[in-house]
Design a protein around this motif. Structure first.
Motif, short mmCIF file in Angstrom:
data_model
loop_
_atom_site.label_atom_id
_atom_site.label_comp_id
_atom_site.label_asym_id
_atom_site.label_seq_id
_atom_site.Cartn_x
_atom_site.Cartn_y
_atom_site.Cartn_z
N PRO A 319 0.83 -1.20 0.00
CA PRO A 319 0.00 0.00 0.00
C PRO A 319 0.86 1.24 0.00
CG PRO A 319 -0.52 -1.41 1.87
CD PRO A 319 0.64 -2.01 1.20
N ARG A 323 -1.45 9.31 0.70
CA ARG A 323 -2.44 9.43 -0.38
C ARG A 323 -2.19 10.66 -1.22
NH1 ARG A 323 -5.09 6.01 -2.42
NH2 ARG A 323 -4.79 4.11 -1.27
N THR A 340 -6.46 -0.40 -5.16
CA THR A 340 -7.17 0.30 -4.10
C THR A 340 -8.59 -0.25 -3.96
OG1 THR A 340 -5.99 2.27 -4.79
CG2 THR A 340 -7.78 2.59 -3.23
N THR A 368 -9.84 3.67 -0.17
CA THR A 368 -9.86 5.01 -0.71
C THR A 368 -10.06 6.01 0.41
OG1 THR A 368 -11.01 6.41 -2.27
CG2 THR A 368 -12.31 4.82 -1.11
#
Lengths: 453, 384
Positions: A319, A323, A340, A368
């Motif tokens: 991951p 963001r 995602t 998200t």
């Protein structure tokens, strides 16, 4: 609450048979690893959803079979009746003597309206048999002729006539190197129409299932029957009963509704995929033991790296740390590979299920930014084992995993459309270029939405 | 108003058919009055319906409720054995053929006998009562009181992504649809419940009608009994036939005594052998036994006291109906929920104390045993 299944076309009918068979054999599996009373409750719950009872005790699948050719439906009906364990209703089948030549427009504009009344009557009769209707499960292919066009038409009708009932369409994503030339046209037309009238699209890709059969099940000559059995196993592990809340002793009454509420409330994000672990041939099963920690670790990485099975997973995909917009090409590439999620549902079945640690799935980095894990992640459990797997985990995911395949299909269809190839076959039966353009617009919007997560 | 035998049977024309109709409506699987009339004349075509009626009446409710009823022969056998075990005096019935083709008059008499000896109709009506679902057993109410999972909450500070709002709207829409489906299900179930209540009401009204008119029926039954041929109705109520003499009974009594003696003979050596085996404990054992008995007696007495002090409800395990009542209403039968809660809490604490005491005692005992045998290794079960 009961689910009425509509099996459309050759694909839908063959799959439907395997699904009911898997559900039945699991619910009557003697090695449930739980007490007799619990087993009986499990059986009763499965039966209420998918089967109705007849006088002599043989369960009848709550299903309608629809096809424009008689061969596959009659095979399906007889296979079920011969097994002696369960069967289809005597009058639940609708078929004609002509095919539709893989022409979506023929299925949608000709077969649909012509046989609308008969098909909807059959569905109505099946609905009346239910004490309470949870919704419809429509099995069809995306790119074939009958299943796809007629399926889109039937789903639209269900939307009009049963607007309060839930509709889940189970669609088969065709092989990338498929044989039908116009499969991309059929696909985009099916997807766009279903996106408007269905609540959820549960996708199984032929390519993925084929690989599972080859690599995990070690089958040499892979037939459609093998593929459908893998598919049915995955669906069964999702739809068989689970407990409603933590520590409760009642089985969930409305799995379809709960699933949809957890995964597809947003109208732009309706595409769902399934992953299941472990998946192996029955011979190997006896020699394997698993821990929840191991299974969940693999499942999580399958989700993140968009892998279809537990072999060949790319463990480098991780991951993103933040963001914020990416800087530099290397991190961009890794970002693109990372899948995602919007929402995930994990279903655990088997021994010591209460001890399974799901912390890995609650990591906000997986999701998200506009949905927190507390809303985005749900888990269902039962200690009753599924088929002969002492522990098994399934993941139903609303994520970017279909983004690339969808983008590919839309691109290819667009290229064909730009040169007007084969369009006349569709316009011949009432479809217009406008309809194609509308479909492209809708699907481009879907692609963009999934891309901008 | 004595019973008068009259041709025609009733105080007015039509009273008898009405009475019989009311009776058959009250009974489960009741046959038509015509069957009753034919039975008086022992017509064979009336027999199967009456066998089936008696089967429904005499078989336990669970068996009667199963989908497939057994064949007529099996029903006949069950009726015969049930009547015999209830002490039905007429032997003619036991001799009727098992294909159920004869004996309608005898069956009619049997039915009347059953009706006369006890509250048969009330019993049958209670068995097939419609349960309204507003009852719960006392000890399960706690499960209902537990709260559901907390709803996920969202902080509202900061800019909210519109997609999140759309998500929430979609969730709301799904719940709405679920609610509608649940309402539809509720309506369908209520409809079914109403239908069953209506049919039960019909039966109850028929039962009332029957009660008003049954005298006519009994007068008519007198005529039925009277019309039985004499040689087939000895109707002896004496359990012993004096003609066969005391010989048979004496034989049976002797056999029983012999059997008793044999059993005694078999039991004594076994008991001695067991006592010899366990005899290593000897006086210690009997002392231990006495001590255990005393301890158990004490515990029981303590529990009894605790139960009484806690204000136990009169019938703790009977299902009770939930009734919402105005808080100001003081009197009225039944228990109040608050009292019950309190009583159960007290009981809970007493049981917890008792549990603690027992656990301490167990631990002490284990420690003693562990100390007594130094060569023994104790392997504990794996921890949770």
């Amino acid at each position: 609450m009961s689910v009425v299944t509509v099996q459309l076309g050759q694909c839908g009918n063959q799959i439907g048979f395997e699904v009911f068979d898997a559900l039945y054999t699991d619910s009557h599996c003697p090695q449930g690893l739980c007490s007799k009373r619990e087993n009986e409750a499990y059986q009763a719950s499965c039966k209420e959803r998918f089967f109705s009872e007849e006088e002599n005790g043989v369960p009848i699948a709550r299903a309608i079979l629809v096809d424009m050719e008689p061969k596959v439906t009659s095979q399906t009906l007889s296979k079920a009746a011969q097994s002696g364990r369960w069967k289809y209703g005597q009058h639940s089948c609708f078929c004609q003597k002509q095919g539709s030549g893989n022409n979506w427009a023929y299925g949608y504009s000709v077969h649909g309206p012509r046989h609308e009344e008969s098909i909807m009557n059959l569905i109505q009769k099946e609905v009346e048999k239910c004490d309470s209707l949870s919704g419809f499960f429509i099995i069809m292919s995306m790119a074939g002729g009958t299943g796809s066009g007629l399926g889109a038409f039937v789903t639209q009708n269900l939307q009009d006539q049963y607007s309060n009932s839930l509709k889940m369409n189970h669609i088969i994503w065709p092989y990338r190197t498929g044989e039908v030339i116009v499969q991309n046209y059929n696909s985009i037309l099916t997807l766009s129409h279903l996106y408007r009238s269905s609540d959820a699209l549960l996708v199984h890709e032929n390519d993925a299932l084929h690989k599972i059969c080859a690599k995990l099940m070690n089958i040499k000559q892979i037939s459609f029957s093998d593929i459908n059995q893998v598919l049915a196993h995955q669906l069964g592990s999702v739809f068989q009963p689970t407990y409603s809340v933590e520590g409760s002793c009642h089985y969930r009454r409305n799995p379809l509704g709960d699933l949809m509420e957890n995964l597809v409330p947003h109208p732009e994000f309706k595409m769902l995929g399934i992953r299941n672990i472990p998946q192996m041939s029955e011979n190997s099963l006896a020699y394997s033991t698993f821990t929840w920690a191991g299974l969940l670790k693999y499942l999580r990485q399958m989700l993140i790296s968009n892998s279809k099975m537990e072999e060949g997973i790319d463990w480098h995909v991780q991951p993103p740390l933040s963001r914020l917009p990416t800087l530099g090409k290397a991190s961009l590439n890794r970002e693109l590979q990372f899948n995602t999620s919007i929402a995930n549902l994990v279903i655990l079945r088997g021994k010591d299920v209460h001890s399974a640690d799901l912390g890995g799935f609650k990591d906000p980095a997986l999701y998200t930014s506009w949905l927190k894990p507390i809303n985005a992640f749900n888990v269902w459990k039962t200690q009753r084992a599924f088929r002969k797997y002492e522990k098994s985990a399934a993941l139903v995911s609303n994520s970017q995993f279909l983004l690339k395949p969808l983008d590919t299909i839309v691109g290819k269809a667009w290229n064909m459309f730009a040169s007007k190839a084969y369009i006349h076959q569709y316009t011949k039966f009432g479809l217009e270029e406008e309809d194609f353009l509308d479909s492209f617009t809708l699907l481009e919007q879907v692609v963009a939405s999934y891309c901008n997560l | 108003m004595g019973r008068r035998r009259r041709r025609g049977g009733g105080a007015r024309v039509g009273a008898l058919p009405e009475a019989i109709a009311a009776l058959s409506q009250t009974l489960p699987a009741g046959p038509s009055p015509e069957i009753f009339r034919r039975a008086k004349f022992d017509r064979p075509e009336a027999a199967p319906a009456l066998w089936q009626l008696l089967f429904r009446v005499l078989s336990p409710p669970a068996a009667a409720g199963t989908r497939a009823s057994p064949a007529l022969g099996a029903q006949v056998r069950l009726v015969k054995s049930a009547l015999c075990s209830q002490g039905y005096p007429r032997r003619v019935l036991a001799r009727l053929p098992e294909d159920g083709s004869q004996g309608s008059r005898e069956l009619l008499l049997a039915l009347a006998w059953l009706l006369a000896r006890g509250p048969l109709l009330e019993h049958l009506l209670a068995q097939t009562r419609v349960w309204l679902g507003d009852e719960i057993p006392l000890w399960q109410y706690e499960a209902l009181a537990s709260p559901g999972p907390p709803a996920p909450c969202q902080e509202a500070d900061g800019p909210v992504d519109i997609r999140h709002l759309q998500w929430l709207m979609g969730t709301l829409r799904f719940r709405w649809r679920d609610l509608i489906t649940s309402q539809q299900e509720l309506c369908a179930l209520l409809g079914k419940l109403l239908q069953r209540l209506e049919s039960e009401n019909t039966r109850l009204e028929a039962a009332l009608q029957w009660r008003r008119r049954e005298l006519v029926f009994w007068q008519w039954m007198d005529t039925v009994l009277g019309s039985c041929p004499l040689q087939t109705s000895p109707a002896t109520f004496l359990p012993r036939d004096p003609a066969s003499g005391p010989g048979e009974l004496e034989l049976v009594a002797r056999e029983l005594r012999g059997l008793h003696g044999e059993l005694q003979g078999a039991v004594e050596p076994r008991r001695a052998a067991w006592e010899a085996k366990a005899g290593g404990w000897g006086p210690e054992w009997s002392a231990a036994q006495r001590a255990t008995q005393e301890a158990v007696g004490r515990d029981l007495a303590a529990l009894q006291r605790a139960w009484e002090q806690g204000g136990a409800p009169a019938q703790p395990h009977r299902p009770c109906r939930l009734v919402k009542r105005d808080a100001r209403a003081v009197e009225g039968p039944g228990l109040r929920a608050a009292e019950l809660t309190g009583a159960l809490r007290i009981r809970e604490s007493r049981l917890e104390t008792a549990l603690g005491q027992l656990q301490t005692r167990c631990r002490q005992e284990l420690a003693r045993l562990a100390g007594a045998e130094p060569g023994l290794i104790w392997i504990l079960p794996p921890g949770r």
